[in-house]
Design a protein around this motif. Sequence first.
Motif, mmCIF file in Angstrom:
data_model
loop_
_atom_site.group_PDB
_atom_site.id
_atom_site.type_symbol
_atom_site.label_atom_id
_atom_site.label_comp_id
_atom_site.label_asym_id
_atom_site.label_seq_id
_atom_site.Cartn_x
_atom_site.Cartn_y
_atom_site.Cartn_z
ATOM 1 N N LYS A 1 0.863 -1.183 0.000
ATOM 2 C CA LYS A 1 0.000 0.000 0.000
ATOM 3 C C LYS A 1 0.896 1.230 0.000
ATOM 4 C CE LYS A 1 -3.303 -2.216 3.079
ATOM 5 N NZ LYS A 1 -3.917 -2.096 4.397
ATOM 6 N N GLU A 2 0.474 2.245 -0.718
ATOM 7 C CA GLU A 2 1.259 3.475 -0.792
ATOM 8 C C GLU A 2 0.344 4.681 -0.606
ATOM 9 O OE1 GLU A 2 4.012 5.837 -4.042
ATOM 10 O OE2 GLU A 2 3.877 3.657 -4.166
ATOM 11 N N LYS A 3 0.817 5.628 0.164
ATOM 12 C CA LYS A 3 0.051 6.851 0.384
ATOM 13 C C LYS A 3 1.032 8.015 0.520
ATOM 14 C CE LYS A 3 -4.176 8.344 2.037
ATOM 15 N NZ LYS A 3 -5.461 7.922 2.480
ATOM 16 N N THR A 4 0.673 9.145 -0.046
ATOM 17 C CA THR A 4 1.538 10.323 -0.060
ATOM 18 C C THR A 4 0.775 11.538 0.423
ATOM 19 O OG1 THR A 4 2.730 9.419 -1.958
ATOM 20 C CG2 THR A 4 3.007 11.757 -1.535
ATOM 21 N N ILE A 5 1.494 12.372 1.142
ATOM 22 C CA ILE A 5 0.938 13.662 1.558
ATOM 23 C C ILE A 5 1.909 14.745 1.093
ATOM 24 C CG2 ILE A 5 2.015 13.537 3.818
ATOM 25 C CD1 ILE A 5 -0.283 15.115 4.969
ATOM 26 N N THR A 6 1.362 15.830 0.574
ATOM 27 C CA THR A 6 2.173 16.970 0.158
ATOM 28 C C THR A 6 1.605 18.212 0.816
ATOM 29 O OG1 THR A 6 2.616 15.920 -1.970
ATOM 30 C CG2 THR A 6 3.053 18.276 -1.807
ATOM 31 N N LYS A 7 2.448 18.867 1.606
ATOM 32 C CA LYS A 7 2.028 20.082 2.300
ATOM 33 C C LYS A 7 3.160 21.096 2.290
ATOM 34 C CE LYS A 7 -1.514 18.899 5.648
ATOM 35 N NZ LYS A 7 -1.890 19.013 7.043
ATOM 36 N N SER A 8 2.779 22.331 2.455
ATOM 37 C CA SER A 8 3.767 23.400 2.579
ATOM 38 C C SER A 8 4.475 23.276 3.927
ATOM 39 C CB SER A 8 3.075 24.761 2.482
ATOM 40 O OG SER A 8 3.984 25.790 2.810
ATOM 41 N N VAL A 9 5.773 23.540 3.946
ATOM 42 C CA VAL A 9 6.523 23.481 5.204
ATOM 43 C C VAL A 9 6.042 24.559 6.173
ATOM 44 C CG1 VAL A 9 8.568 22.383 4.251
ATOM 45 C CG2 VAL A 9 8.407 24.868 4.243
ATOM 46 N N ALA A 10 5.333 25.545 5.663
ATOM 47 C CA ALA A 10 4.786 26.599 6.523
ATOM 48 C C ALA A 10 3.746 26.044 7.492
ATOM 49 C CB ALA A 10 4.173 27.712 5.678
ATOM 50 N N ASN A 11 3.185 24.880 7.193
ATOM 51 C CA ASN A 11 2.237 24.244 8.107
ATOM 52 C C ASN A 11 2.924 23.715 9.365
ATOM 53 O OD1 ASN A 11 -0.207 24.432 6.553
ATOM 54 N ND2 ASN A 11 0.694 22.930 5.173
#
Length: 184
Positions: free
Chosen positions: A144-154
Amino acid sequence: MEPIKIDKWDCSALKNTLDDCCRNILIDKYKYAECHKLMDIRLAICTAAVACAAFALVYDYLYAFPASKLVLITCSSTYFILMGVLTLYTNMVEKGIFLVAKQVDSSGNEPAKKITVSSCLKRFDENYQLCFEYNTGKKGAKTKEKTITKSVANWFDEDGQLLYDSFKHDVVQLHDSIVNKKDL
């Protein structure tokens, strides 16, 4: 936990801090055992290259240049080739992986569950990508694979201090979304 403060304009520091915190969260909270095979292979390649260079240095010291010409050419070529192998290995095999961990069943009845965590933070980009791959180890089980992409400002404030609780929440949420409760 002691607050972590970094230079928020240094992409390497941002990525390394988030990678280290993610590793610590997974190992402390879920009791994974880290597998060092990827790093060991990289260290073996580097050790071979340094040993080759050191041999050339010692040989040239013992037998001055005209006599050591062939050894210097051979060792320099070997070092160059090993550095190429190292570059290919880090780009083709490791691919940003910073944690490979296993969770072994204490009774020994179940196969080891494996989680691979990689990240990416491109230069001059604020978006940190965190990718989890999970395999139960059972025969025929798909990864299973899952990815999250967020700004480092979070996860960092204006002064460059890590907002640990916010980051931990996102890592735990990502982990729990890919791992079944019964697998823990």
